[in-house]
Motif scaffolding. Structure first.
Motif, PDB file in Angstrom:
ATOM      1  N   UNK A 185     -37.970   6.416   6.926  1.00 35.32           N
ATOM      2  CA  UNK A 185     -37.001   7.500   7.121  1.00 35.32           C
ATOM      3  C   UNK A 185     -36.094   7.682   5.902  1.00 35.32           C
ATOM      4  N   UNK A 186     -35.980   6.648   5.054  1.00 37.74           N
ATOM      5  CA  UNK A 186     -35.091   6.792   3.902  1.00 37.74           C
ATOM      6  C   UNK A 186     -35.657   6.190   2.609  1.00 37.74           C
ATOM      7  N   UNK A 187     -36.875   5.669   2.639  1.00 34.35           N
ATOM      8  CA  UNK A 187     -37.536   5.166   1.434  1.00 34.35           C
ATOM      9  C   UNK A 187     -38.871   5.890   1.274  1.00 34.35           C
ATOM     10  N   UNK A 188     -39.100   6.469   0.096  1.00 29.07           N
ATOM     11  CA  UNK A 188     -40.368   7.161  -0.158  1.00 29.07           C
ATOM     12  C   UNK A 188     -41.465   6.207  -0.604  1.00 29.07           C
ATOM     13  N   UNK A 189     -41.091   5.205  -1.418  1.00 22.80           N
ATOM     14  CA  UNK A 189     -42.116   4.328  -1.988  1.00 22.80           C
ATOM     15  C   UNK A 189     -41.514   2.959  -2.278  1.00 22.80           C
ATOM     16  N   UNK A 190     -42.311   1.919  -2.053  1.00 25.53           N
ATOM     17  CA  UNK A 190     -41.873   0.544  -2.303  1.00 25.53           C
ATOM     18  C   UNK A 190     -42.764  -0.102  -3.350  1.00 25.53           C
ATOM     19  N   UNK A 191     -42.146  -0.786  -4.303  1.00 25.85           N
ATOM     20  CA  UNK A 191     -42.887  -1.574  -5.284  1.00 25.85           C
ATOM     21  C   UNK A 191     -42.922  -3.019  -4.784  1.00 25.85           C
ATOM     22  N   UNK A 192     -44.118  -3.525  -4.558  1.00 30.20           N
ATOM     23  CA  UNK A 192     -44.302  -4.857  -3.964  1.00 30.20           C
ATOM     24  C   UNK A 192     -44.579  -5.909  -5.029  1.00 30.20           C
ATOM     25  N   UNK A 193     -44.030  -7.093  -4.829  1.00 31.86           N
ATOM     26  CA  UNK A 193     -44.236  -8.199  -5.755  1.00 31.86           C
ATOM     27  C   UNK A 193     -45.378  -9.108  -5.329  1.00 31.86           C
ATOM     28  N   UNK A 194     -45.706  -9.084  -4.030  1.00 35.77           N
ATOM     29  CA  UNK A 194     -46.700 -10.007  -3.491  1.00 35.77           C
ATOM     30  C   UNK A 194     -47.958  -9.257  -3.067  1.00 35.77           C
ATOM     31  N   UNK A 195     -49.123  -9.879  -3.201  1.00 38.13           N
ATOM     32  CA  UNK A 195     -50.397  -9.168  -3.011  1.00 38.13           C
ATOM     33  C   UNK A 195     -50.643  -8.628  -1.608  1.00 38.13           C
ATOM     34  N   UNK A 196     -50.117  -9.287  -0.579  1.00 34.27           N
ATOM     35  CA  UNK A 196     -50.406  -8.851   0.788  1.00 34.27           C
ATOM     36  C   UNK A 196     -49.422  -7.798   1.300  1.00 34.27           C
TER      37      UNK A 196
END
Length: 399
Positions: A185-196
């Motif tokens: 609802x308030x985040x368009x995209x997340x950059x992930x640090x972990x593979x899963x």
């Protein structure tokens, strides 16, 4: 028809028209990438918020990468530390105002943090960014994104793209995965640090990209003194507040801040004592065996015991689902226990060798896949910050 009813119908009609206008306007920009929005203004405006030292480092690298690959000049505004300042950010206020660890430890700082939140919202509104980037510090970051998006919706304004760097640790807490659904609802995209994390985010309706762990960009930038055991990391100093414990540990350790650590130093060391967090991953890159220690407020420790669904606190152990790194947590984190475990680690070459072998696997898991590499001037670049910067520039929001 009564006057009241006619007014109600008229008001409802206006609301429908207004909402339709919102949908049309948002739909008109939904297929446009961030770089297209920047092209219209001849510059890319990024409002960035980092709330702690590790976030300052991640934010600084991403800022540098954006300036490197953006076809337009990049302007920054927001909150950060000394590293982000090197890339042109004049922080609205000291980043340390947000760097409060723990749960109960946060209570005395709530008024100040609320004031800083209001200040950040006002600054973001005046800056008119194309992109909002928050880095870790999810307590402040998510409240900031929620209130900012509500403000844009209330004013019927086209909202900027909202990116969050470092996925929340949904895998660590009971019910954590269920909370991911609300982030869309308030985040368009997340950059992930972990593979899963990427796949789990997408299964819960969140666009995400696994960029790799940021410490992979640090592997040749670590500085220090040769000692048998190193004790470093800003939080570890709290463990030695008692003079008696300092005396017990004194024969093993030299206190150093993580920002001062150097690869030459680490290579000359036999083992390390550190807090849980990024530093434990840095030691895996340096192939330096370590002991992880952690203490907090008694109520925070109780809540962690109650809510945690993973048996370990250090990321390397969590990734391999194995206690190959010894952990001294809560009541077990005493000077006597730390000294005893460090002695065993220093004297037992087999234990150190086992940690170094496991470290190879940890580094492999934290490295981004080859298909995420960025092509820049005929060169494949696999740095996490470059992958994140390229994803940000070319991301298209789906409404």
């Amino acid at each position: 028809m009564s006057v009241i009813l006619r007014k109600a119908i008229h008001s409802l009609s206006r609301e429908v028209i207004r909402n339709t206008g919102i949908i049309r306007r948002f739909s008109s920009i939904s297929s446009r990438a961030v770089v297209d929005l920047a092209a219209k203004d001849g510059e890319l405006r990024v409002f960035v918020v980092a709330g702690e030292v590790s976030g300052d480092t991640i934010g600084a690298r991403l800022m540098a990468s954006l300036k490197r690959i953006s076809p337009f000049p990049v302007k920054f505004c927001g909150v950060g530390g000394s590293m982000m300042a090197l890339h042109g950010l004049q922080s609205l206020f000291p980043m340390e105002d947000l760097a409060v660890m723990g749960i109960w430890e946060l209570l005395p700082h709530l008024y100040k943090i609320r004031a800083r939140l209001k200040e950040s919202l006002e600054a973001a509104s005046l800056f008119k960014p194309h992109v909002i980037l928050t880095v870790d510090a999810k307590g402040f970051s998510f409240r900031f994104l929620k209130e900012l998006r509500a403000s844009y919706n209330l004013q019927l304004l086209d909202r900027p793209m909202h990116f969050h760097y470092v996925a929340p640790s949904f895998w660590a807490w009971r019910g954590g995965e269920a909370r991911l659904k609300g982030l869309s609802h308030f985040v368009d995209h997340i950059f992930c640090l972990l593979p899963f994390e990427e796949e789990v985010c997408r299964l819960n309706g969140l666009a995400a990209t696994f960029v790799g762990h940021p410490v992979l960009e640090d592997c040749l930038q670590l500085n220090l003194i040769a000692m048998g055991v190193l004790l470093f990391g800003s939080c570890i100093l709290k463990l030695l507040s008692c003079k008696r414990e300092t005396l017990l540990l004194g024969r093993f350790t030299q206190i150093v801040k993580s920002s001062e650590v150097n690869l030459i130093f680490l290579q000359a060391s036999t083992a390390a004592l550190c807090t849980s967090g990024t530093v434990a991953v840095e030691l895996q890159l340096a192939r330096l065996p370590c002991l992880v220690a952690y203490r907090a407020h008694i109520l925070t420790e109780w809540l962690i015991r109650y809510k945690a669904q993973v048996p370990y606190i250090s990321l390397p152990n969590i990734l391999l689902d194995s206690p190959f790194i010894p952990e001294a947590l809560f009541n077990s984190c005493t000077a006597r226990n730390l000294a005893s475990t460090l002695t065993e680690l220093i004297q037992d070459e087999g234990l150190r060798e086992q940690q170094m072998k496991s470290a190879e696997r940890v580094v492999q898991l934290l490295s981004p896949p080859a298909n995420n590499y960025v092509q820049y001037e005929s060169e494949d670049i696999s740095q996490p910050s470059m992958i994140a910067a390229s994803t940000l520039l070319h991301y298209r929001r789906c409404e």
